[in-house]
Scaffold this motif. Sequence first.
Motif, PDB file in Angstrom:
ATOM      1  N   ALA A  92      60.235 -38.359  -6.099  1.00 34.71           N
ATOM      2  CA  ALA A  92      59.803 -36.963  -5.933  1.00 34.71           C
ATOM      3  C   ALA A  92      58.306 -36.892  -5.648  1.00 34.71           C
ATOM      4  CB  ALA A  92      60.150 -36.164  -7.184  1.00 34.71           C
ATOM      5  N   PHE A  93      57.515 -37.717  -6.345  1.00 41.16           N
ATOM      6  CA  PHE A  93      56.069 -37.750  -6.114  1.00 41.16           C
ATOM      7  C   PHE A  93      55.754 -38.194  -4.688  1.00 41.16           C
ATOM      8  CE2 PHE A  93      52.153 -40.331  -6.115  1.00 41.16           C
ATOM      9  CZ  PHE A  93      51.240 -39.322  -6.394  1.00 41.16           C
TER      10      PHE A  93
ATOM     11  N   ILE B  83      57.646 -37.927  -2.005  1.00 44.33           N
ATOM     12  CA  ILE B  83      58.021 -36.864  -1.064  1.00 44.33           C
ATOM     13  C   ILE B  83      56.953 -35.772  -1.048  1.00 44.33           C
ATOM     14  CG2 ILE B  83      59.667 -34.992  -0.648  1.00 44.33           C
ATOM     15  CD1 ILE B  83      61.876 -36.915  -1.531  1.00 44.33           C
ATOM     16  N   ALA B  84      56.508 -35.357  -2.230  1.00 43.87           N
ATOM     17  CA  ALA B  84      55.460 -34.337  -2.305  1.00 43.87           C
ATOM     18  C   ALA B  84      54.174 -34.828  -1.642  1.00 43.87           C
ATOM     19  CB  ALA B  84      55.202 -33.964  -3.757  1.00 43.87           C
ATOM     20  N   LEU B  85      53.808 -36.073  -1.896  1.00 41.89           N
ATOM     21  CA  LEU B  85      52.609 -36.650  -1.288  1.00 41.89           C
ATOM     22  C   LEU B  85      52.729 -36.711   0.233  1.00 41.89           C
ATOM     23  CD1 LEU B  85      49.899 -37.909  -2.149  1.00 41.89           C
ATOM     24  CD2 LEU B  85      51.038 -40.120  -2.082  1.00 41.89           C
ATOM     25  N   TYR B  86      53.912 -37.050   0.731  1.00 42.85           N
ATOM     26  CA  TYR B  86      54.138 -37.102   2.180  1.00 42.85           C
ATOM     27  C   TYR B  86      53.893 -35.730   2.805  1.00 42.85           C
ATOM     28  CZ  TYR B  86      56.645 -37.003   6.588  1.00 42.85           C
ATOM     29  OH  TYR B  86      56.978 -36.802   7.903  1.00 42.85           O
ATOM     30  N   PHE B  87      54.481 -34.676   2.229  1.00 42.42           N
ATOM     31  CA  PHE B  87      54.315 -33.347   2.803  1.00 42.42           C
ATOM     32  C   PHE B  87      52.871 -32.864   2.685  1.00 42.42           C
ATOM     33  CE2 PHE B  87      58.981 -33.091   2.241  1.00 42.42           C
ATOM     34  CZ  PHE B  87      59.290 -32.849   3.571  1.00 42.42           C
ATOM     35  N   PHE B  88      52.210 -33.196   1.597  1.00 43.65           N
ATOM     36  CA  PHE B  88      50.802 -32.836   1.432  1.00 43.65           C
ATOM     37  C   PHE B  88      49.945 -33.510   2.504  1.00 43.65           C
ATOM     38  CE2 PHE B  88      46.636 -33.715  -0.566  1.00 43.65           C
ATOM     39  CZ  PHE B  88      46.205 -32.413  -0.738  1.00 43.65           C
TER      40      PHE B  88
ATOM     41  N   ASN C 180      50.663 -32.105   6.011  1.00 44.16           N
ATOM     42  CA  ASN C 180      50.048 -30.800   6.210  1.00 44.16           C
ATOM     43  C   ASN C 180      48.560 -30.936   6.551  1.00 44.16           C
ATOM     44  OD1 ASN C 180      49.836 -28.027   6.296  1.00 44.16           O
ATOM     45  ND2 ASN C 180      49.580 -27.812   4.091  1.00 44.16           N
TER      46      ASN C 180
END
Length: 107
Positions: free
Chosen positions: A20-21, A23-28, A31
């Motif tokens: 989950a971390f 995935i969140a880091l990838y989208f951050f 962006n």
Amino acid sequence: MSESFLENPYVILLLLGNFAFMIALYFFQRNIGKKSHRYDERYNKMTNRSKARSWDAMLVILTVAWPVVIIFDGISFSFWLLTVIYVLHSVTWLITNIYVSNQENKN
């Protein structure tokens, strides 16, 4: 299940949390990259070429690992897992080749 897993089942929670971390880091990161215009045609071409070379190397790694697993572990779960990974690798390679060929023929 393995003995070490049964002793420490919370490791699955750590893996899911890490997933989950990531995935969140990838989208951050994605962006921020879009805002600074990092993802142009040159980036896409270099990324596609590096992925293709990585895919080729993975095929060699899998074919080398296969006999090593047989020698050291025999025909067991490890062998069948590696076989399934190899088959999935080959099938996805076939599907992507067909897709890319069809896209090239449309142009």
